[in-house]
Design an enzyme around this catalytic site. Structure first.
Site, short mmCIF file in Angstrom:
data_model
loop_
_atom_site.label_atom_id
_atom_site.label_comp_id
_atom_site.label_asym_id
_atom_site.label_seq_id
_atom_site.Cartn_x
_atom_site.Cartn_y
_atom_site.Cartn_z
N THR A 131 12.69 -6.12 -4.92
CA THR A 131 11.63 -6.14 -3.91
C THR A 131 12.20 -6.67 -2.60
O THR A 131 13.41 -6.87 -2.45
CB THR A 131 10.39 -6.90 -4.43
OG1 THR A 131 9.33 -6.72 -3.50
CG2 THR A 131 10.67 -8.38 -4.63
N LYS A 163 15.55 -3.88 -0.87
CA LYS A 163 15.47 -2.49 -1.36
C LYS A 163 16.53 -1.58 -0.73
O LYS A 163 16.89 -0.57 -1.32
CB LYS A 163 14.07 -1.92 -1.10
CG LYS A 163 12.99 -2.52 -1.98
CD LYS A 163 11.65 -1.84 -1.74
CE LYS A 163 10.55 -2.44 -2.57
NZ LYS A 163 9.27 -1.73 -2.41
N ASN A 196 14.07 0.41 -5.88
CA ASN A 196 13.25 -0.71 -6.37
C ASN A 196 13.37 -0.92 -7.87
O ASN A 196 12.69 -1.78 -8.43
CB ASN A 196 11.77 -0.53 -5.98
CG ASN A 196 11.08 0.50 -6.83
OD1 ASN A 196 11.72 1.44 -7.31
ND2 ASN A 196 9.80 0.34 -7.04
N ASP A 215 8.44 3.65 -6.31
CA ASP A 215 7.28 3.46 -5.43
C ASP A 215 6.56 4.79 -5.18
O ASP A 215 5.34 4.86 -5.20
CB ASP A 215 7.71 2.87 -4.08
CG ASP A 215 7.93 1.37 -4.15
OD1 ASP A 215 7.39 0.73 -5.08
OD2 ASP A 215 8.65 0.83 -3.29
N GLY A 224 3.18 3.38 10.41
CA GLY A 224 4.32 2.54 10.02
C GLY A 224 5.55 3.42 9.76
O GLY A 224 5.42 4.62 9.50
N GLY A 230 8.59 1.89 8.03
CA GLY A 230 9.54 1.10 7.24
C GLY A 230 9.84 1.80 5.92
O GLY A 230 9.63 3.00 5.77
N GLY A 231 10.32 1.01 4.95
CA GLY A 231 10.69 1.57 3.65
C GLY A 231 9.52 2.22 2.93
O GLY A 231 9.67 3.29 2.32
N ALA A 232 8.36 1.59 2.98
CA ALA A 232 7.20 2.15 2.29
C ALA A 232 6.79 3.47 2.93
O ALA A 232 6.43 4.44 2.23
CB ALA A 232 6.05 1.14 2.31
N GLY A 241 -3.60 -0.55 -2.46
CA GLY A 241 -2.25 -0.42 -3.02
C GLY A 241 -2.08 -1.01 -4.41
O GLY A 241 -0.96 -1.00 -4.94
P1 NAP Z 1 8.43 -3.07 6.48
O1 NAP Z 1 9.67 -2.27 6.30
O2 NAP Z 1 8.53 -4.46 6.94
O3 NAP Z 1 7.36 -2.27 7.41
C1 NAP Z 1 7.49 -2.38 8.67
C2 NAP Z 1 6.58 -1.40 9.43
O4 NAP Z 1 5.40 -2.08 9.84
C3 NAP Z 1 7.32 -0.95 10.63
O5 NAP Z 1 6.98 0.37 10.91
C4 NAP Z 1 6.77 -1.89 11.71
O6 NAP Z 1 6.81 -1.34 13.00
C5 NAP Z 1 5.32 -2.01 11.26
N1 NAP Z 1 4.73 -3.24 11.79
C6 NAP Z 1 5.02 -4.50 11.42
N2 NAP Z 1 4.26 -5.36 12.12
C7 NAP Z 1 3.49 -4.62 12.96
C8 NAP Z 1 2.50 -4.92 13.94
N3 NAP Z 1 2.14 -6.19 14.19
N4 NAP Z 1 1.89 -3.91 14.58
C9 NAP Z 1 2.23 -2.62 14.32
N5 NAP Z 1 3.16 -2.25 13.41
C10 NAP Z 1 3.78 -3.25 12.74
O7 NAP Z 1 7.62 -3.10 5.18
P2 NAP Z 1 7.57 -2.01 4.04
O8 NAP Z 1 8.51 -2.40 2.98
O9 NAP Z 1 7.66 -0.66 4.61
O10 NAP Z 1 6.11 -2.30 3.48
C11 NAP Z 1 4.96 -1.98 4.24
C12 NAP Z 1 3.72 -2.34 3.46
O11 NAP Z 1 3.64 -1.58 2.25
C13 NAP Z 1 3.66 -3.82 3.04
O12 NAP Z 1 2.37 -4.30 3.27
C14 NAP Z 1 3.95 -3.78 1.56
O13 NAP Z 1 3.30 -4.83 0.86
C15 NAP Z 1 3.34 -2.44 1.17
N6 NAP Z 1 3.94 -1.90 -0.06
C16 NAP Z 1 3.13 -1.78 -1.13
C17 NAP Z 1 3.63 -1.27 -2.32
C18 NAP Z 1 2.71 -1.13 -3.50
O14 NAP Z 1 3.19 -0.97 -4.63
N7 NAP Z 1 1.41 -1.14 -3.29
C19 NAP Z 1 4.98 -0.88 -2.43
C20 NAP Z 1 5.79 -1.02 -1.28
C21 NAP Z 1 5.25 -1.55 -0.11
P3 NAP Z 1 8.18 -1.36 13.87
O15 NAP Z 1 8.99 -0.21 13.38
O16 NAP Z 1 7.69 -1.20 15.25
O17 NAP Z 1 8.82 -2.69 13.62
#
Ligand code: NAP
Length: 276
Positions: free
Chosen positions: A62, A66, A87, A102, A126, A128-130, A237
């Protein structure tokens, strides 16, 4: 012989995985341990090598590892390679092989909510990785238009470079003219900052067919609450989280049979455990 599994990440204080996997082991009558292997970034390589030497059979990975963990694996499956995130690790004699569950967890969760991406426009908030896992699934399922809306345009453009589609930032939001299944794939609104919400104008919600938030804590973010209030089908989620864990088990032990009854029991117990 007791099989040992676990999760690597940092920090891991609130991980649900040990409880979830202990409940599966209980219902399946399997002798199994599932440990938390919290390690700081400078210890990641040593930790992976040590766990392999100790015959740990499978690992979940996690945040924040990842992406980085891929450097220490002997093999990576195609989907994980395309998504760029691993993951799940499975023991091989030469090292660990990496997978991404995922996107499968998300697919199973969408199926259970009767949300199909085929021929639908998909909007991902968004980059990011998700978001990459969502984009991969959307393409795999045959979505129509794919749009990535992100605070930093270049990050959205990078995903579109890999999966096709249109990249937007919040100043370009008026370009959204079609109807979309929307995925909230940022941390905005996640515990403890539950009062945060992305800067979406009210009018944009009329372009949404269904709203999926990948966040599972809280179960209902402000984004989902508003979507529900406006009459949209919504999905949080939590089911994705449970389903990705289940898929990891399928990778670790393909012959394991988990009935719908066990699945439901573990799902309900995990909800109680996390929120009672
Ligand atoms: P991450 O890589 O940290 O995601 C970052 C993304 O969020 C980037 O696009 C970032 O924009 C944007 N962001 C962050 N803060 C922001 C803000 N204040 N305003 C606007 N955009 C913002 O995280 P991730 O790993 O992709 O995960 C994203 C979400 O998915 C998390 O909440 C995680 O818990 C959830 N998730 C859930 C599962 C599940 O099994 N349910 C699995 C995986 C992930 P920039 O590019 O501009 O920085």
């Amino acid at each position: 012989m007791t099989q040992v599994y676990g999760i690597i990440g940092y920090p891991l204080g609130h991980s649900l995985s040990p409880y979830m996997h202990s409940r599966y082991a209980y219902y399946l009558n399997e002798s199994q341990e599932y440990h938390i292997f919290e390690c700081t970034p400078d210890k990641l390589e040593d930790t992976v090598q040590k766990l392999h030497r100790n015959n740990v059979q499978g690992l979940n990975v996690t945040l924040p590892y990842k992406q980085e963990i891929q450097r220490f694996l002997c093999d990576i499956d195609d989907a994980a390679l395309k998504i760029g995130a691993v993951n799940t690790l499975k023991y091989n004699v030469n090292g660990y092989a990496g997978f991404n569950t995922d996107y499968i967890g998300l697919k199973n969760s969408l199926d259970s909510a009767d949300i199909s991406l085929k021929n639908h426009n998909v909007l991902i908030l968004g980059a990011g990785g998700a978001a990459r896992a969502v984009a991969y699934l959307a393409r795999k399922e045959g979505c129509n238009e794919l749009t990535i809306l992100n605070r930093t345009l270049s990050n959205a453009e990078r995903i579109c470079g890999d999966f096709g589609g249109r990249a937007l930032d919040y100043s370009m939001i008026d370009c959204l003219k079609s109807h979309y299944i929307v995925f909230q794939a940022t941390k905005v609104g996640m515990h403890p900052a539950t009062d945060e919400v992305l800067p979406l104008p009210d009018t944009i919600y009329s372009h949404f067919e269904a709203a999926v938030d990948l966040i599972y804590n809280p179960l209902e973010t402000l984004f989902l609450r508003k979507s529900k209030y406006l009459g949209l089908k919504t999905l949080n989620g939590f089911k994705m989280l449970i389903e990705q864990g289940l898929e990891s088990r399928r990778i670790w032990n393909p012959s394991e049979t988990i009935t719908d009854d066990i699945k439901k029991k573990v799902y309900d117990e995990c909800i109680d455990y996390k929120w009672s």
